[in-house]
Design a protein around this motif. Structure first.
Motif, PDB file in Angstrom:
ATOM      1  N   GLY A 225      40.566  30.126  56.466  1.00 40.96           N
ATOM      2  CA  GLY A 225      40.914  29.015  57.337  1.00 40.96           C
ATOM      3  C   GLY A 225      42.394  28.693  57.263  1.00 40.96           C
ATOM      4  N   VAL A 226      43.196  29.358  58.089  1.00 40.01           N
ATOM      5  CA  VAL A 226      44.611  29.011  58.190  1.00 40.01           C
ATOM      6  C   VAL A 226      44.730  28.015  59.344  1.00 40.01           C
ATOM      7  N   CYS A 227      44.585  26.739  59.018  1.00 42.73           N
ATOM      8  CA  CYS A 227      44.524  25.676  60.025  1.00 42.73           C
ATOM      9  C   CYS A 227      45.904  25.054  60.214  1.00 42.73           C
ATOM     10  N   HIS A 228      46.298  24.871  61.483  1.00 42.91           N
ATOM     11  CA  HIS A 228      47.601  24.307  61.820  1.00 42.91           C
ATOM     12  C   HIS A 228      47.466  22.918  62.431  1.00 42.91           C
ATOM     13  N   GLU A 259      46.891  24.199  56.370  1.00 38.46           N
ATOM     14  CA  GLU A 259      47.746  25.108  55.614  1.00 38.46           C
ATOM     15  C   GLU A 259      49.141  25.206  56.221  1.00 38.46           C
ATOM     16  N   ALA A 260      49.311  24.698  57.451  1.00 41.97           N
ATOM     17  CA  ALA A 260      50.631  24.764  58.086  1.00 41.97           C
ATOM     18  C   ALA A 260      50.807  23.609  59.064  1.00 41.97           C
ATOM     19  N   ILE A 261      52.047  23.137  59.165  1.00 38.89           N
ATOM     20  CA  ILE A 261      52.400  22.068  60.102  1.00 38.89           C
ATOM     21  C   ILE A 261      53.550  22.575  60.970  1.00 38.89           C
ATOM     22  N   VAL A 316      51.893  23.843  51.351  1.00 39.44           N
ATOM     23  CA  VAL A 316      51.828  23.889  52.804  1.00 39.44           C
ATOM     24  C   VAL A 316      53.049  24.624  53.348  1.00 39.44           C
ATOM     25  N   ALA A 317      52.899  25.183  54.543  1.00 34.97           N
ATOM     26  CA  ALA A 317      54.021  25.790  55.258  1.00 34.97           C
ATOM     27  C   ALA A 317      54.391  24.883  56.423  1.00 34.97           C
ATOM     28  N   ILE A 318      55.696  24.730  56.665  1.00 40.68           N
ATOM     29  CA  ILE A 318      56.180  23.860  57.739  1.00 40.68           C
ATOM     30  C   ILE A 318      57.222  24.623  58.559  1.00 40.68           C
ATOM     31  N   ARG A 319      57.070  24.520  59.880  1.00 43.47           N
ATOM     32  CA  ARG A 319      58.007  25.219  60.759  1.00 43.47           C
ATOM     33  C   ARG A 319      58.382  24.324  61.931  1.00 43.47           C
TER      34      ARG A 319
END
Length: 415
Positions: A225-228, A259-261, A316-319
């Motif tokens: 689950g790589v949920c954005h 896992e990412a924003i 978390v990853a943020i872009r």
């Protein structure tokens, strides 16, 4: 006859008996299971504590220990889930009118059970109750193969359900559990074509790949689950912050955690300091693209090809992206078809996001943590399908059935 063949044949035979039960009878049994889970809470927790002790001794990852842990609240949640399943409409036997042909033949479709479901799972003892109840209500036998780390807890839960089945003069084989986690037995289980109709693995990516590559039985895949969460330029920033904190920190070791924003650059200067302050308080490790790093005290700058990780922790990853299209492109590249969220007050953007993003659950202004069978009204889920045959998303009762054609004529013959 081997242990696995005996279990599979027993489940297949028991499923035929289950097909004869009325909805009322099935619901009565389910409600008794919920009561018994509560009554046997102490025994279940004792077995779980033994599993947890071994897990800690073996230094299992925190995310796995979290999934393995049972508490009175989690047992109550299991019981409530079974009660909700009992309240739901029984899909078995439901008719759908398909039409009448020019020659007068009437065609309908009827929902029927799949047969025997095999659940292969790791440190998730709650799956024992969820899968047992869902398969029972939907008319399927189930074989449960839990991981070594959760075996005691799973057996304790299954024992409670078995006692209820026997009290109602039903075969315990309706909810069978493989008593030995040996890998050789797992290989044999995946070869039971003709006795098992569907395999649903739940666990790490390695387990899913192993089952998919080795099974001769059809497999429903529940990948990572790589949920954005995409914060649109028209987002309410307070809502956005709340969704980010809840999605990332409320419970980290689950597949519907963020896992990412992704942040639209038009609101980055306003929103990023808010996010940085909140994540610093929550002790969230932040990985960012180069343009976002300046907003964080200790961000780890990652390359574009390093996005798409499932951290299952306070990480978390943020872009930052230049526009809506950039967010869609990022999700298309790094998403896992699980759950994607947009925060926006722009209805046009919300509708376009939901239509264009390829994921089993696509949300607007709601936490990714709601991507769960119980939260979506299914009572519980047997898994979250991230492939599209024959189900997509959280799988409840209807997903454990299929349809057969019913054709009624008055003597018509084909010329």
């Amino acid at each position: 006859m081997s242990l696995i063949t005996e279990l599979s044949a027993g489940a297949a035979s028991a499923a035929k008996q289950l097909a004869l039960l009325s909805t009322e009878k099935k619901n009565t049994v389910l409600l008794d299971m919920a009561v018994s889970l509560r009554q046997e809470q102490a025994a279940i927790l004792l077995a779980n504590e033994a599993d947890l002790s071994r897990a800690r001794d073996n230094q299992l990852p925190n995310a796995m220990i979290d999934r393995l842990t049972l508490t009175p609240e989690r047992i109550e949640s299991m019981a409530q889930g079974i009660e909700t399943i009992a309240e739901l409409e029984d899909p078995v036997g439901c008719l759908r009118e398909f039409g009448t042909r020019p020659n007068g033949i009437q065609i309908n479709k009827m929902r029927v059970p799949l047969g025997v479901i095999c659940m292969i799972y790791e440190a998730r003892p709650n799956v024992t109750a969820d899968a047992g109840a869902l398969c029972f209500k939907s008319g399927n036998g189930v074989i449960l193969r839990g991981g070594r780390e959760a075996l005691g807890s799973s057996q304790a839960i299954a024992s409670v359900m078995h006692d209820v089945l026997v009290r109602h003069a039903l075969p315990a084989a309706l909810i069978s559990i493989v008593p030995d986690p040996d890998r050789a037995l797992l290989m044999e289980l995946m070869q039971q074509k003709g006795l098992i109709d569907l395999i649903i693995p739940r666990g790490g990516e390695g387990l899913i790949n192993f089952v998919t590559e080795n099974s001769t039985v059809p497999v429903i895949q529940h990948f990572k689950g790589v949920c954005h969460l995409y914060i649109d330029k028209a987002a309410d920033l307070e809502i956005a912050l709340s969704l980010a904190i809840n999605g990332k920190t409320q419970r980290t070791g689950v597949c519907n955690a963020l896992e990412a924003i992704i942040v639209h650059e038009a609101i980055a200067t306003q929103f990023m300091p808010m996010l940085a302050s909140a994540f610093e308080k929550q002790k969230v490790k932040v990985n960012t693209g180069a343009s976002a790093a300046k907003y964080f005290k200790q961000a780890v700058v990652i390359n574009d090809d390093e996005f798409g990780q499932e951290y299952l922790s306070l990480e978390v990853a943020i872009r930052i992206v230049p526009d809506f299209a950039g967010a869609i492109a990022h999700i298309a590249q790094f998403g896992s078809n699980h759950t994607e969220v947009i925060c926006t007050e722009d209805n046009t953007a919300a509708v376009l996001f939901q239509r264009s993003v390829d994921a089993s659950v696509v949300m607007v202004n709601a936490s990714s943590r709601f991507s769960d069978g119980a939260e979506l009204g299914l009572g519980a889920e047997i898994g979250i399908a991230t492939t599209k045959l024959h189900a997509y998303g959280p799988m409840g009762l209807e997903s454990l059935t299929t349809e057969k054609f019913l054709v009624t004529g008055t003597g018509q013959i084909r010329e």
